[in-house]
Design an enzyme around this catalytic site. Structure first.
Site, short mmCIF file in Angstrom:
data_model
loop_
_atom_site.label_atom_id
_atom_site.label_comp_id
_atom_site.label_asym_id
_atom_site.label_seq_id
_atom_site.Cartn_x
_atom_site.Cartn_y
_atom_site.Cartn_z
CB SER A 174 3.43 -6.40 -0.76
OG SER A 174 3.27 -6.58 0.63
CG ASN B 74 -6.69 -7.48 -5.29
OD1 ASN B 74 -6.73 -6.73 -6.26
ND2 ASN B 74 -7.35 -7.25 -4.19
CB CYS C 59 -9.81 -4.28 1.80
SG CYS C 59 -8.20 -4.87 1.33
CB THR D 229 15.08 3.31 12.00
OG1 THR D 229 15.36 4.54 12.66
CG2 THR D 229 16.23 2.34 12.20
CB SER E 26 -0.91 0.02 1.23
OG SER E 26 -1.70 -1.15 1.29
C1 LIG Z 1 -2.24 -6.97 -0.86
C2 LIG Z 1 -2.27 -5.98 -1.97
C3 LIG Z 1 -1.87 -4.65 -1.76
C4 LIG Z 1 -1.47 -4.13 -0.42
O1 LIG Z 1 -0.26 -4.66 0.03
P1 LIG Z 1 0.10 -4.53 1.59
O2 LIG Z 1 1.50 -5.01 1.69
O3 LIG Z 1 -0.86 -5.40 2.32
O4 LIG Z 1 -0.03 -3.09 1.95
C5 LIG Z 1 -1.87 -3.80 -2.84
N1 LIG Z 1 -2.26 -4.20 -4.07
C6 LIG Z 1 -2.65 -5.46 -4.31
C7 LIG Z 1 -3.04 -5.87 -5.69
C8 LIG Z 1 -2.68 -6.39 -3.27
O5 LIG Z 1 -3.09 -7.64 -3.51
#
Ligand SMILES: *Cc1c(COP(=O)(O)O)cnc(C)c1O
Length: 410
Positions: free
Chosen positions: A211, A163, A336, A249, A83
């Site tokens: 991520s 997703n 979410c 940090t 995010s």
């Molecule tokens: C999970 C996800 C995010 C968010 O990632 P985080 O590390 O949980 O903040 C953003 N974009 C997509 C497509 C995701 O599947």
């Protein structure tokens, strides 16, 4: 016999043993602040830079900058997750000098909220945003993209793979169209990295978010790839870490865990993709035997582990809770949107009618899953759907009662 089957790998994944082992020393004995000048600080900084190289290599972000053909480590900015990478890419770009004063941004209706809500916030600040439509399988409308692009378009941000439904977007074509008007291309590749081949050079990607916890690394750490030459405006001010773009940090262990998990995922990628795809195909075949079930997303051009469905006359929330009682972790819409009563924005965008979009189920498999898991998933989902339908006011005589359904969702 009851089992436990984790089939929600798009929400998060279990930390790999390799990533955990790589992280452990940096959580314990090597605790130096990477910005400190003494040895244990310098060692941490060097380890983070090595992790940066690994991430760059996995994305093929190779940029020979000296005779030794080293990577430009500044191209990978570690962040606090996907995010944060999305926010930094989009907001940091639109407010930064590389946007050259252009005020228009193009994205799609099926992006993650980290992208959508950043765009909405920018609209409130006076930027113009176009949200592209998608077809019934979730591919962005390229003709509309071409029409909307102009000399005022600074950035196009389209996800690599969705997703919720797993559909893969035509990245190279999007990049070419964006570049033709002098705009840059960002992709939220959080679901894609570690699950399908990604090559930022070949795909024409200018910025890419990823991520760690979506490919068996730790939660709370991610990265933004920024092509050389792009200058972003920071979102967070402070100590100036990560070239001033991610002050605070550094999460040494997190960066190292991210790189270890990414390397592991990318090295065995083809075999893993083939294995996971086989499992998913078996799962889809089994689930589609349930009457009044629809497959959502592109059945071919999709992430290998993603299977998503809607069941008529079913409420997704009830389905998830019953599956949980049977030891199955799945999801309805995106993690979410759970807790909100509206059906997912993705399912609305692919044109599912409101009254059936509530009955969505996403099962996402990983390399930890087995054929036995899949058989248990099929058996359990089939049973639970039958049980819930038997109790449903919108199910009558073995089929959905459409009049009752439209009343209920008025
Ligand atoms: C999970 C996800 C995010 C968010 O990632 P985080 O590390 O949980 O903040 C953003 N974009 C997509 C497509 C995701 O599947």
């Amino acid at each position: 016999m009851k089992r436990f089957v984790y089939a929600d790998n798009a929400a998060t994944t279990p930390l790999s043993e390799t990533a955990f082992a790589a992280m452990k020393p940096w959580l314990t004995e090597h605790y130096g602040n990477p910005s400190s000048l003494y040895r244990i600080g310098r060692e941490a900084k060097m380890a983070i830079n090595e992790a940066r190289m690994v991430v760059g290599k996995c994305l093929n972000a190779a940029m020979p900058v000296n005779e030794a053909n080293d990577y430009a480590p500044g191209e990978i900015i570690f962040t606090g997750g996907g995010s944060q990478a999305d926010n930094l890419a989009i907001r940091g770009f639109m407010h930064g000098p590389t946007a050259k004063g252009r005020r228009h941004l193009i994205t799609s209706k099926i992006e993650h909220h980290a992208v959508l809500y950043t765009c909405e916030a920018l609209e409130k600040e006076g930027f113009r945003v176009t949200y592209l439509d998608v077809d019934e399988q979730g591919h962005v409308d390229l003709e509309q993209l071409e029409r909307e692009l102009s000399e005022d378009t600074a950035l196009v941000s389209i996800m690599a793979a969705n997703n919720e439904i797993g559909t893969i977007e035509p990245l190279r074509k999007i990049a070419d169209l964006a570049h033709a008007v002098g705009a840059k291309f960002h992709t939220d590749a959080v679901q894609a990295v570690g699950h399908m081949p990604i090559d930022v050079q070949q795909m024409g990607i200018d910025m890419l978010s990823l991520s760690a916890h979506k490919f068996r690394g730790p939660r709370g750490v991610g990265a933004l790839y920024v092509k050389k030459g792009i200058v972003l405006e920071p979102l967070v001010y402070g100590g100036g870490q990560e070239r001033g773009l991610s002050s605070g940090t550094e999460n040494t262990a997190g960066c190292i865990g991210l790189a270890a998990a990414m390397q592991e995922a990318v090295e065995g990628l083809e075999d893993k993709m083939a294995y996971v795809k086989k499992l998913t195909d078996r799962l889809v075949e089994g689930i589609m035997q349930i009457p009044y079930t629809h497959y959502t997303g592109d059945p071919v051009d999709r992430l290998p582990g993603t299977a998503s469905f809607v069941f008529e006359a079913i409420e997704g929330e009830g389905l998830i809770l019953r599956l949980d009682m049977a030891g199955v972790c799945g999801s309805t819409g995106s993690a979410c949107s759970t807790g909100s009563l509206d059906p997912s924005h993705v399912l609305m965008a692919i044109g599912l009618p409101h009254e059936i979009a509530h009955g969505s189920l996403r099962l996402t498999l990983g390399e930890q899953n087995t054929e036995e898991d899949v058989d248990y998933l099929i058996e359990t989902v089939t049973d639970v759907v039958a049980t819930l339908r038997a109790m449903s006011p919108v199910w009558k005589d073995g089929k959905p009662d459409l009049t009752a359904a439209s009343e209920l969702h008025k």
